[in-house]
Design a protein around this motif. Structure first.
Motif, PDB file in Angstrom:
ATOM      1  N   ALA A  92       0.703  -1.258   0.079  1.00 26.49           N
ATOM      2  CA  ALA A  92       0.084  -0.028   0.028  1.00 26.49           C
ATOM      3  C   ALA A  92       0.978   1.304   0.097  1.00 26.49           C
ATOM      4  CB  ALA A  92      -0.857   0.078   1.131  1.00 26.49           C
ATOM      5  N   TRP A  93       1.692   1.406   0.852  1.00 27.17           N
ATOM      6  CA  TRP A  93       2.599   2.595   0.832  1.00 27.17           C
ATOM      7  C   TRP A  93       3.595   2.615  -0.294  1.00 27.17           C
ATOM      8  CZ3 TRP A  93       2.124   6.517   3.766  1.00 27.17           C
ATOM      9  CH2 TRP A  93       1.344   6.559   5.005  1.00 27.17           C
ATOM     10  N   THR A  94       4.122   1.443  -0.926  1.00 25.45           N
ATOM     11  CA  THR A  94       4.732   1.587  -2.196  1.00 25.45           C
ATOM     12  C   THR A  94       3.808   1.889  -3.133  1.00 25.45           C
ATOM     13  OG1 THR A  94       6.170  -0.165  -1.353  1.00 25.45           O
ATOM     14  CG2 THR A  94       6.203   0.384  -3.672  1.00 25.45           C
ATOM     15  N   GLY A  95       2.941   1.617  -3.384  1.00 24.97           N
ATOM     16  CA  GLY A  95       1.690   2.086  -4.425  1.00 24.97           C
ATOM     17  C   GLY A  95       1.196   3.572  -4.207  1.00 24.97           C
ATOM     18  N   LEU A  96       1.255   4.032  -2.974  1.00 27.50           N
ATOM     19  CA  LEU A  96       0.781   5.552  -2.565  1.00 27.50           C
ATOM     20  C   LEU A  96       2.021   6.461  -2.941  1.00 27.50           C
ATOM     21  CD1 LEU A  96      -1.149   7.328  -1.582  1.00 27.50           C
ATOM     22  CD2 LEU A  96       0.344   7.337   0.614  1.00 27.50           C
ATOM     23  N   ILE A  97       3.241   5.766  -2.849  1.00 27.31           N
ATOM     24  CA  ILE A  97       4.641   6.684  -3.397  1.00 27.31           C
ATOM     25  C   ILE A  97       4.515   6.644  -4.645  1.00 27.31           C
ATOM     26  CG2 ILE A  97       7.037   6.663  -3.228  1.00 27.31           C
ATOM     27  CD1 ILE A  97       6.746   5.847  -0.157  1.00 27.31           C
ATOM     28  N   LEU A  98       4.473   5.375  -5.226  1.00 22.92           N
ATOM     29  CA  LEU A  98       4.394   5.575  -6.940  1.00 22.92           C
ATOM     30  C   LEU A  98       3.364   6.204  -7.397  1.00 22.92           C
ATOM     31  CD1 LEU A  98       5.721   3.946  -9.374  1.00 22.92           C
ATOM     32  CD2 LEU A  98       4.067   2.270  -9.203  1.00 22.92           C
ATOM     33  N   MET A  99       2.284   6.254  -6.962  1.00 23.47           N
ATOM     34  CA  MET A  99       1.082   7.236  -7.590  1.00 23.47           C
ATOM     35  C   MET A  99       1.500   8.758  -7.305  1.00 23.47           C
ATOM     36  SD  MET A  99      -0.980   5.659  -9.305  1.00 23.47           S
ATOM     37  CE  MET A  99      -1.251   3.747  -9.629  1.00 23.47           C
ATOM     38  N   ALA A 100       2.038   8.848  -6.341  1.00 28.74           N
ATOM     39  CA  ALA A 100       2.222  10.392  -6.050  1.00 28.74           C
ATOM     40  C   ALA A 100       3.288  10.925  -6.905  1.00 28.74           C
ATOM     41  CB  ALA A 100       2.786  10.643  -4.597  1.00 28.74           C
ATOM     42  N   TYR A 101       4.220  10.115  -7.488  1.00 36.33           N
ATOM     43  CA  TYR A 101       5.313  10.291  -8.298  1.00 36.33           C
ATOM     44  C   TYR A 101       4.688  10.545  -9.738  1.00 36.33           C
ATOM     45  CZ  TYR A 101       9.317   9.545 -11.344  1.00 36.33           C
ATOM     46  OH  TYR A 101      10.213   9.813 -12.244  1.00 36.33           O
ATOM     47  N   LEU A 102       3.908   9.464 -10.050  1.00 33.79           N
ATOM     48  CA  LEU A 102       3.292   9.538 -11.428  1.00 33.79           C
ATOM     49  C   LEU A 102       2.556  10.757 -11.459  1.00 33.79           C
ATOM     50  CD1 LEU A 102       2.694   5.889 -12.008  1.00 33.79           C
ATOM     51  CD2 LEU A 102       4.422   7.315 -12.979  1.00 33.79           C
ATOM     52  N   ALA A 103       1.785  10.980 -10.600  1.00 34.59           N
ATOM     53  CA  ALA A 103       0.946  12.300 -10.519  1.00 34.59           C
ATOM     54  C   ALA A 103       1.596  13.491 -10.665  1.00 34.59           C
ATOM     55  CB  ALA A 103      -0.049  12.234  -9.229  1.00 34.59           C
ATOM     56  N   THR A 104       2.771  13.554  -9.988  1.00 34.19           N
ATOM     57  CA  THR A 104       3.710  15.045 -10.257  1.00 34.19           C
ATOM     58  C   THR A 104       4.113  14.986 -11.590  1.00 34.19           C
ATOM     59  OG1 THR A 104       5.523  13.940  -9.361  1.00 34.19           O
ATOM     60  CG2 THR A 104       4.335  14.982  -7.613  1.00 34.19           C
ATOM     61  N   LYS A 105       4.698  13.877 -12.080  1.00 35.67           N
ATOM     62  CA  LYS A 105       5.033  14.098 -13.452  1.00 35.67           C
ATOM     63  C   LYS A 105       4.018  14.501 -14.469  1.00 35.67           C
ATOM     64  CE  LYS A 105       9.427  12.828 -13.163  1.00 35.67           C
ATOM     65  NZ  LYS A 105      10.377  14.174 -13.204  1.00 35.67           N
ATOM     66  N   LEU A 106       3.062  13.784 -14.268  1.00 33.12           N
ATOM     67  CA  LEU A 106       1.887  14.205 -14.990  1.00 33.12           C
ATOM     68  C   LEU A 106       1.310  15.766 -15.026  1.00 33.12           C
ATOM     69  CD1 LEU A 106      -0.413  13.309 -17.141  1.00 33.12           C
ATOM     70  CD2 LEU A 106      -1.859  12.561 -15.367  1.00 33.12           C
ATOM     71  N   LEU A 107       1.340  16.192 -13.699  1.00 33.77           N
ATOM     72  CA  LEU A 107       1.050  17.585 -13.466  1.00 33.77           C
ATOM     73  C   LEU A 107       2.182  18.286 -14.308  1.00 33.77           C
ATOM     74  CD1 LEU A 107      -0.940  19.386 -12.065  1.00 33.77           C
ATOM     75  CD2 LEU A 107       0.344  19.314 -10.135  1.00 33.77           C
TER      76      LEU A 107
END
Length: 156
Positions: A92-107
Motif C-alpha cells: 500500500a505504501w509503495t503504491g501510494l508513493i508510486l502514484m504520487a510520483y506519477l501524478a507529479t510527473k503528469l502535472l
C-alpha cells in the motif's frame, strides 16, 4: 515391397503463375476487407455502447492493478519473510508513493502544455481572425479555446 508408380497430374499444365497471382490478390482483398470489418465493428461498438465500454476499461485497469499488487505482496512475503499483513502494508505504501510520483510527473507535463498554449494563444487568435477562411466548426472551436486560454492567462 511394392513401389508406387508416379501418376501424372492432368491439371498440372493449367497451374500457371497467373493463378497464383489471382490467389495473392484475393488474399490481399480479403485482408483489406477484414481490416474494414474490424474498423467498422470497433466504430459501431464505440458509438452504441461507449458508456459501458468506458466502465469495462476501468474494470480491466482495476483488475490489472490488483494482479500487480498481489504479485508484489507474494514477492514481499517470499523474499523478505514478511507476514501477509506486513506485505499488504508495504504494498500500500509503495503504491501510494508510486502514484504520487506519477501524478507529479503528469502535472508537470500538463503545466508545460498549458504554458505553451497560453503563450501561443494571442498569436493564434490573431491569425485566426485575420484568415480569410470561412470559419468551420473546427476553426470556431480553436477560436474559443484560444480565447479561453487568454482568459486563463489574464486571471492568473
Amino acid at each position: 515391397m511394392i513401389k508406387s508408380i508416379p501418376v501424372k497430374n492432368k491439371h498440372a499444365s493449367r497451374k500457371t503463375p497467373n493463378r497464383l497471382r489471382i490467389r495473392e490478390r484475393t488474399a490481399r482483398i480479403a485482408g483489406a476487407n477484414k481490416r474494414i470489418f474490424y474498423f467498422a465493428s470497433a466504430a459501431t461498438v464505440l458509438t452504441l455502447s461507449g458508456d459501458s465500454l468506458l466502465s469495462l476499461l476501468g474494470e480491466t485497469l482495476h483488475l490489472a492493478i490488483e494482479v500487480i499488487e498481489l504479485s508484489f505482496e507474494h514477492f514481499a512475503e517470499a523474499a523478505f519473510g514478511l507476514s501477509s499483513r506486513d506485505a499488504q502494508v508495504v504494498t500500500a505504501w509503495t503504491g501510494l508513493i508510486l502514484m504520487a510520483y506519477l501524478a507529479t510527473k503528469l502535472l508537470q507535463k500538463v503545466c508545460v502544455a498549458a504554458k505553451y498554449a497560453i503563450a501561443k494563444a494571442p498569436a493564434r487568435l490573431k491569425e485566426l481572425k485575420e484568415s480569410a477562411v470561412s470559419y468551420s466548426v473546427g476553426h470556431r472551436l480553436e477560436l474559443v479555446m484560444a480565447a479561453a486560454a487568454i482568459v486563463v492567462y489574464l486571471t492568473l
